[in-house]
Design a protein around this motif. Structure first.
Motif, PDB file in Angstrom:
ATOM      1  N   THR A   1      -9.322   5.848   8.493  1.00 20.38           N
ATOM      2  CA  THR A   1      -9.587   6.385   7.160  1.00 20.38           C
ATOM      3  C   THR A   1      -9.757   5.220   6.181  1.00 20.38           C
ATOM      4  O   THR A   1      -9.434   4.067   6.512  1.00 20.38           O
ATOM      5  CB  THR A   1      -8.419   7.270   6.709  1.00 20.38           C
ATOM      6  OG1 THR A   1      -7.233   6.460   6.625  1.00 20.38           O
ATOM      7  CG2 THR A   1      -8.176   8.403   7.714  1.00 20.38           C
TER       8      THR A   1
ATOM      9  N   ARG B   1      -8.312  -0.244   4.646  1.00 23.54           N
ATOM     10  CA  ARG B   1      -7.795  -1.209   3.675  1.00 23.54           C
ATOM     11  C   ARG B   1      -6.604  -1.963   4.263  1.00 23.54           C
ATOM     12  O   ARG B   1      -6.466  -3.180   4.093  1.00 23.54           O
ATOM     13  CB  ARG B   1      -7.388  -0.485   2.391  1.00 23.54           C
ATOM     14  CG  ARG B   1      -6.763  -1.374   1.315  1.00 23.54           C
ATOM     15  CD  ARG B   1      -7.725  -2.421   0.841  1.00 23.54           C
ATOM     16  NE  ARG B   1      -7.160  -3.245  -0.228  1.00 23.54           N
ATOM     17  CZ  ARG B   1      -7.644  -4.415  -0.587  1.00 23.54           C
ATOM     18  NH1 ARG B   1      -8.711  -4.920   0.027  1.00 23.54           N
ATOM     19  NH2 ARG B   1      -7.084  -5.098  -1.566  1.00 23.54           N
TER      20      ARG B   1
ATOM     21  N   GLU C   1      -1.968  -7.976  -3.251  1.00 21.42           N
ATOM     22  CA  GLU C   1      -2.925  -7.722  -2.172  1.00 21.42           C
ATOM     23  C   GLU C   1      -3.847  -8.914  -1.931  1.00 21.42           C
ATOM     24  O   GLU C   1      -4.993  -8.764  -1.499  1.00 21.42           O
ATOM     25  CB  GLU C   1      -3.722  -6.437  -2.431  1.00 21.42           C
ATOM     26  CG  GLU C   1      -2.844  -5.201  -2.515  1.00 21.42           C
ATOM     27  CD  GLU C   1      -3.625  -3.915  -2.754  1.00 21.42           C
ATOM     28  OE1 GLU C   1      -4.844  -3.914  -2.509  1.00 21.42           O
ATOM     29  OE2 GLU C   1      -3.010  -2.926  -3.185  1.00 21.42           O
TER      30      GLU C   1
ATOM     31  N   LEU D   1       0.831  -1.212   0.000  1.00 21.49           N
ATOM     32  CA  LEU D   1       0.000   0.000   0.000  1.00 21.49           C
ATOM     33  C   LEU D   1       0.863   1.259   0.000  1.00 21.49           C
ATOM     34  O   LEU D   1       0.550   2.240  -0.690  1.00 21.49           O
ATOM     35  CB  LEU D   1      -0.930  -0.002   1.215  1.00 21.49           C
ATOM     36  CG  LEU D   1      -1.987  -1.114   1.240  1.00 21.49           C
ATOM     37  CD1 LEU D   1      -2.835  -1.013   2.513  1.00 21.49           C
ATOM     38  CD2 LEU D   1      -2.887  -1.040   0.006  1.00 21.49           C
TER      39      LEU D   1
ATOM     40  N   PHE E   1      -0.401   9.035   4.293  1.00 21.78           N
ATOM     41  CA  PHE E   1      -0.796   7.668   4.600  1.00 21.78           C
ATOM     42  C   PHE E   1       0.005   7.128   5.785  1.00 21.78           C
ATOM     43  O   PHE E   1      -0.554   6.491   6.700  1.00 21.78           O
ATOM     44  CB  PHE E   1      -0.581   6.786   3.367  1.00 21.78           C
ATOM     45  CG  PHE E   1      -0.785   5.324   3.607  1.00 21.78           C
ATOM     46  CD1 PHE E   1      -2.036   4.827   3.935  1.00 21.78           C
ATOM     47  CD2 PHE E   1       0.281   4.435   3.491  1.00 21.78           C
ATOM     48  CE1 PHE E   1      -2.224   3.464   4.161  1.00 21.78           C
ATOM     49  CE2 PHE E   1       0.093   3.077   3.704  1.00 21.78           C
ATOM     50  CZ  PHE E   1      -1.162   2.591   4.042  1.00 21.78           C
TER      51      PHE E   1
ATOM     52  N   LYS F   1       2.269   1.759  -3.392  1.00 22.71           N
ATOM     53  CA  LYS F   1       1.232   2.296  -4.274  1.00 22.71           C
ATOM     54  C   LYS F   1       1.119   3.810  -4.118  1.00 22.71           C
ATOM     55  O   LYS F   1       0.989   4.548  -5.100  1.00 22.71           O
ATOM     56  CB  LYS F   1      -0.105   1.631  -3.947  1.00 22.71           C
ATOM     57  CG  LYS F   1      -1.263   2.066  -4.818  1.00 22.71           C
ATOM     58  CD  LYS F   1      -2.536   1.327  -4.417  1.00 22.71           C
ATOM     59  CE  LYS F   1      -3.725   1.758  -5.276  1.00 22.71           C
ATOM     60  NZ  LYS F   1      -4.964   1.036  -4.862  1.00 22.71           N
ATOM     61  N   GLU F   2       1.197   4.286  -2.860  1.00 19.17           N
ATOM     62  CA  GLU F   2       1.139   5.732  -2.617  1.00 19.17           C
ATOM     63  C   GLU F   2       2.358   6.439  -3.208  1.00 19.17           C
ATOM     64  O   GLU F   2       2.248   7.522  -3.789  1.00 19.17           O
ATOM     65  CB  GLU F   2       1.050   6.014  -1.115  1.00 19.17           C
ATOM     66  CG  GLU F   2      -0.214   5.501  -0.435  1.00 19.17           C
ATOM     67  CD  GLU F   2      -1.468   6.206  -0.914  1.00 19.17           C
ATOM     68  OE1 GLU F   2      -1.370   7.354  -1.362  1.00 19.17           O
ATOM     69  OE2 GLU F   2      -2.547   5.587  -0.846  1.00 19.17           O
TER      70      GLU F   2
ATOM     71  N   GLU G   1      -1.218   8.554   9.130  1.00 25.77           N
ATOM     72  CA  GLU G   1      -2.493   7.951   9.542  1.00 25.77           C
ATOM     73  C   GLU G   1      -2.266   6.563  10.142  1.00 25.77           C
ATOM     74  O   GLU G   1      -2.852   6.216  11.181  1.00 25.77           O
ATOM     75  CB  GLU G   1      -3.432   7.857   8.345  1.00 25.77           C
ATOM     76  CG  GLU G   1      -3.906   9.207   7.815  1.00 25.77           C
ATOM     77  CD  GLU G   1      -4.638   9.101   6.485  1.00 25.77           C
ATOM     78  OE1 GLU G   1      -5.239  10.105   6.075  1.00 25.77           O
ATOM     79  OE2 GLU G   1      -4.592   8.018   5.868  1.00 25.77           O
TER      80      GLU G   1
ATOM     81  N   GLU H   1      -7.957   4.393   3.718  1.00 24.30           N
ATOM     82  CA  GLU H   1      -6.653   3.766   3.467  1.00 24.30           C
ATOM     83  C   GLU H   1      -6.238   2.880   4.639  1.00 24.30           C
ATOM     84  O   GLU H   1      -5.719   1.768   4.452  1.00 24.30           O
ATOM     85  CB  GLU H   1      -5.585   4.841   3.218  1.00 24.30           C
ATOM     86  CG  GLU H   1      -5.744   5.615   1.928  1.00 24.30           C
ATOM     87  CD  GLU H   1      -6.826   6.693   2.026  1.00 24.30           C
ATOM     88  OE1 GLU H   1      -7.303   6.957   3.152  1.00 24.30           O
ATOM     89  OE2 GLU H   1      -7.198   7.251   0.972  1.00 24.30           O
TER      90      GLU H   1
END
Length: 520
Positions: free
Chosen positions: A227, A232, A381, A67, A83, A70-71, A86, A229
């Motif tokens: 959140t 997930r 994932e 993840l 991200f 990906k960001e 958080e 994100e």
């Protein structure tokens, strides 16, 4: 830097950590032997260490790295920092609450989970409770450190997160040396070890937090919020909690059963420490490098590069683990004797530890192959498929341990762990093949075949040298014994290297390129 270069960077740092770990274990063996305090310390340390590997290095890292990658690929450092902040806020809150509750209810946890067999020995039980309470905050430090390491690895900084782990052994070695100089008692020595673990965790996290800040990510704690994100991340972590910690869960199950046999926990730990050297150097290197690299390739849509990464990782894993496994199966007694048999560590302890080492070694390639195949799911994932396979593996381990323990004792635990690892690997490989996510190239298949044949040749040579050189020297002094054992290992290694290079098991072009880079 090439993929092999990245593996070498992480592997080299990890090897330093493992070698220092050997020094630490040898000092503990000499100072305490395989006795009640050693049993209590290892039982206490394994509990927070289990959660560290299951949660931090297992579930959290396998979910966080794809993840975060990906960001980075999609939104750059600004989106990645948001991200990360958080996640950090939620992670810190959860760890604080969990650690507080665990420390409060530690007597119950020790009597039911950590070491139920210790209940019959009140002093041993109380010492285990005390040391587990001291060391449990180490879990929080290592979980936060795992997040910092995941960030740095995604940014292709691999060496520092790997080498900082040496601080655990450094702190413990200082504590052992200080205790031996002052002549403190065994229980005090065990408590000092627990405090050394705690303080090393604080320092390791601090070093990596500073390194992340220097990369331009100034992470701050926010009010924790779930959140989309973060949600997930939590969804992906649930199955990964099972998958990432399967080996540690197997070891915990083994510890519970082993607590029924005197000194079994200690000898299993000493054997596993030897097994962890090649596993750590190779398995950690593959796991640390492959997941972020594979995640970035798949996010960028570069599927050819993803296949290349997996092929090279498979070759790298086998070229080192197969000969190491055969060596430990053929020469377990001499290896254990050389490393541990001194001071309070007796010849009987050597025999028990050697039997466990040989059993652990049969699963060494499987432990590392898990690190090769699991990222193929995690990078996409898909955490659920490896979760189910891990559950099957754990069930197999428990059933085999219980079935074989009455006949083989502590060796049954090591052997069951190895068999369950192979069950997991077969399921992972077959599923990747069926989904066409990874099929080894013809070149990789040929190289792996040559690696197996070269390792078999090396094993025969090591067995013959063991009878010709080592056996006559075992009753002699330390110098002659060490020379015969190290000489046998060196000759066997040369035989393997020559065989694997001449047969084409190793990419000769890669060797030449590496040598040219070294000269440059």
């Amino acid at each position: 830097m090439s993929l092999v270069g990245k593996f070498a960077s992480v592997g080299g740092a990890t090897m330093v950590s493992r070698l220092l770990g050997f020094v630490r274990e040898a000092m503990i063996a000499g100072a305490l032997g395989a006795g009640p305090v050693t049993d209590a310390f290892y039982a206490a340390f394994r509990f927070p260490n289990l959660f560290r590997r299951v949660f931090a290095e297992g579930a959290f890292n396998t979910a966080f790295v794809p993840l975060f990658a990906k960001e980075v690929e999609g939104g750059g450092n600004e989106a990645a920092q948001k991200f990360a902040e958080e996640v950090l806020s939620v992670l810190f809150t959860v760890l604080f609450v969990f650690s507080a509750l665990a420390m409060i209810f530690m007597p119950f946890l020790v009597s039911t989970v950590v070491a139920p067999g210790f209940v019959s020995s009140p002093e041993k039980f109380e010492l285990t409770v005390l040391m587990t309470r001291i060391m449990f905050p180490y879990l929080a430090c290592m979980s936060l450190m795992a997040m910092m390491a995941g960030i740095l690895n995604t940014m292709r900084i691999f060496f520092l997160p790997a080498v900082v782990t040496t601080l655990l052994s450094v702190f413990q070695i200082i504590a052992i040396a200080g205790g031996m100089l002052l002549g403190i008692g065994d229980e005090t020595m065990g408590t000092w070890q627990a405090w050394a673990v705690f303080f090393s965790g604080l320092v390791q996290f601090g070093v990596l937090a500073i390194a992340v800040r220097r990369q331009g990510l100034r992470l701050r704690l926010r009010l924790p919020r779930i959140t989309p994100e973060v949600k997930r991340l939590l969804i992906l972590m649930v199955p990964a909690l099972v998958t990432g910690g399967v080996t540690q869960i197997n070891l915990l199950v083994g510890q519970i059963i082993a607590s029924l046999q005197e000194n079994a926990i200690s000898v299993l730990n000493f054997a596993d420490r030897i097994n962890q050297l090649p596993l750590g150097v190779i398995g950690v290197a593959v796991g640390v490098v492959l997941l972020p690299e594979l995640s970035r390739s798949l996010k960028a849509g570069n599927f050819a590069d993803a296949q290349h990464l997996q092929n090279r990782s498979l070759e790298f894993a086998l070229v080192l683990t197969v000969p190491a496994a055969i060596g430990m199966v053929v020469l377990p007694g001499p290896i254990v004797s050389l490393l541990y048999e001194r001071g309070s560590f007796s010849a009987a302890d050597t025999a028990m530890t050697a039997a466990a080492l040989a059993a652990f070694a049969t699963g060494l390639p499987a432990y590392v192959l898990q690190k090769v195949f699991q990222p193929g799911f995690f990078a996409r994932e898909d955490m659920r498929t490896p979760m189910w396979f891990s559950m099957i593996s754990v069930a197999a381990n428990i059933a085999l341990s219980l079935a074989m323990f009455p006949f083989l004792g502590h060796v049954a635990i090591a052997l069951a762990t190895s068999i369950s690892a192979w069950v997991n690997v077969v399921l992972l490989a077959m599923t990747l093949w069926r989904r066409s996510h990874f099929r080894p190239s013809s070149v990789t298949v040929r190289r792996c075949t040559m690696i197996l044949l070269s390792s078999a040749v090396m094993g025969v040579v090591a067995w013959w040298l063991g009878h010709a050189l080592i056996e006559p020297a075992m009753g002699e002094g330390l110098v002659r014994k060490a020379a015969s054992i190290l000489g046998t290992i060196a000759i066997s290694a040369v035989v393997y290297l020559v065989a694997v290079v001449l047969s084409g098991g190793i990419d000769k072009g890669e060797i030449k390129r590496s040598l040219r880079r070294r000269r440059a």
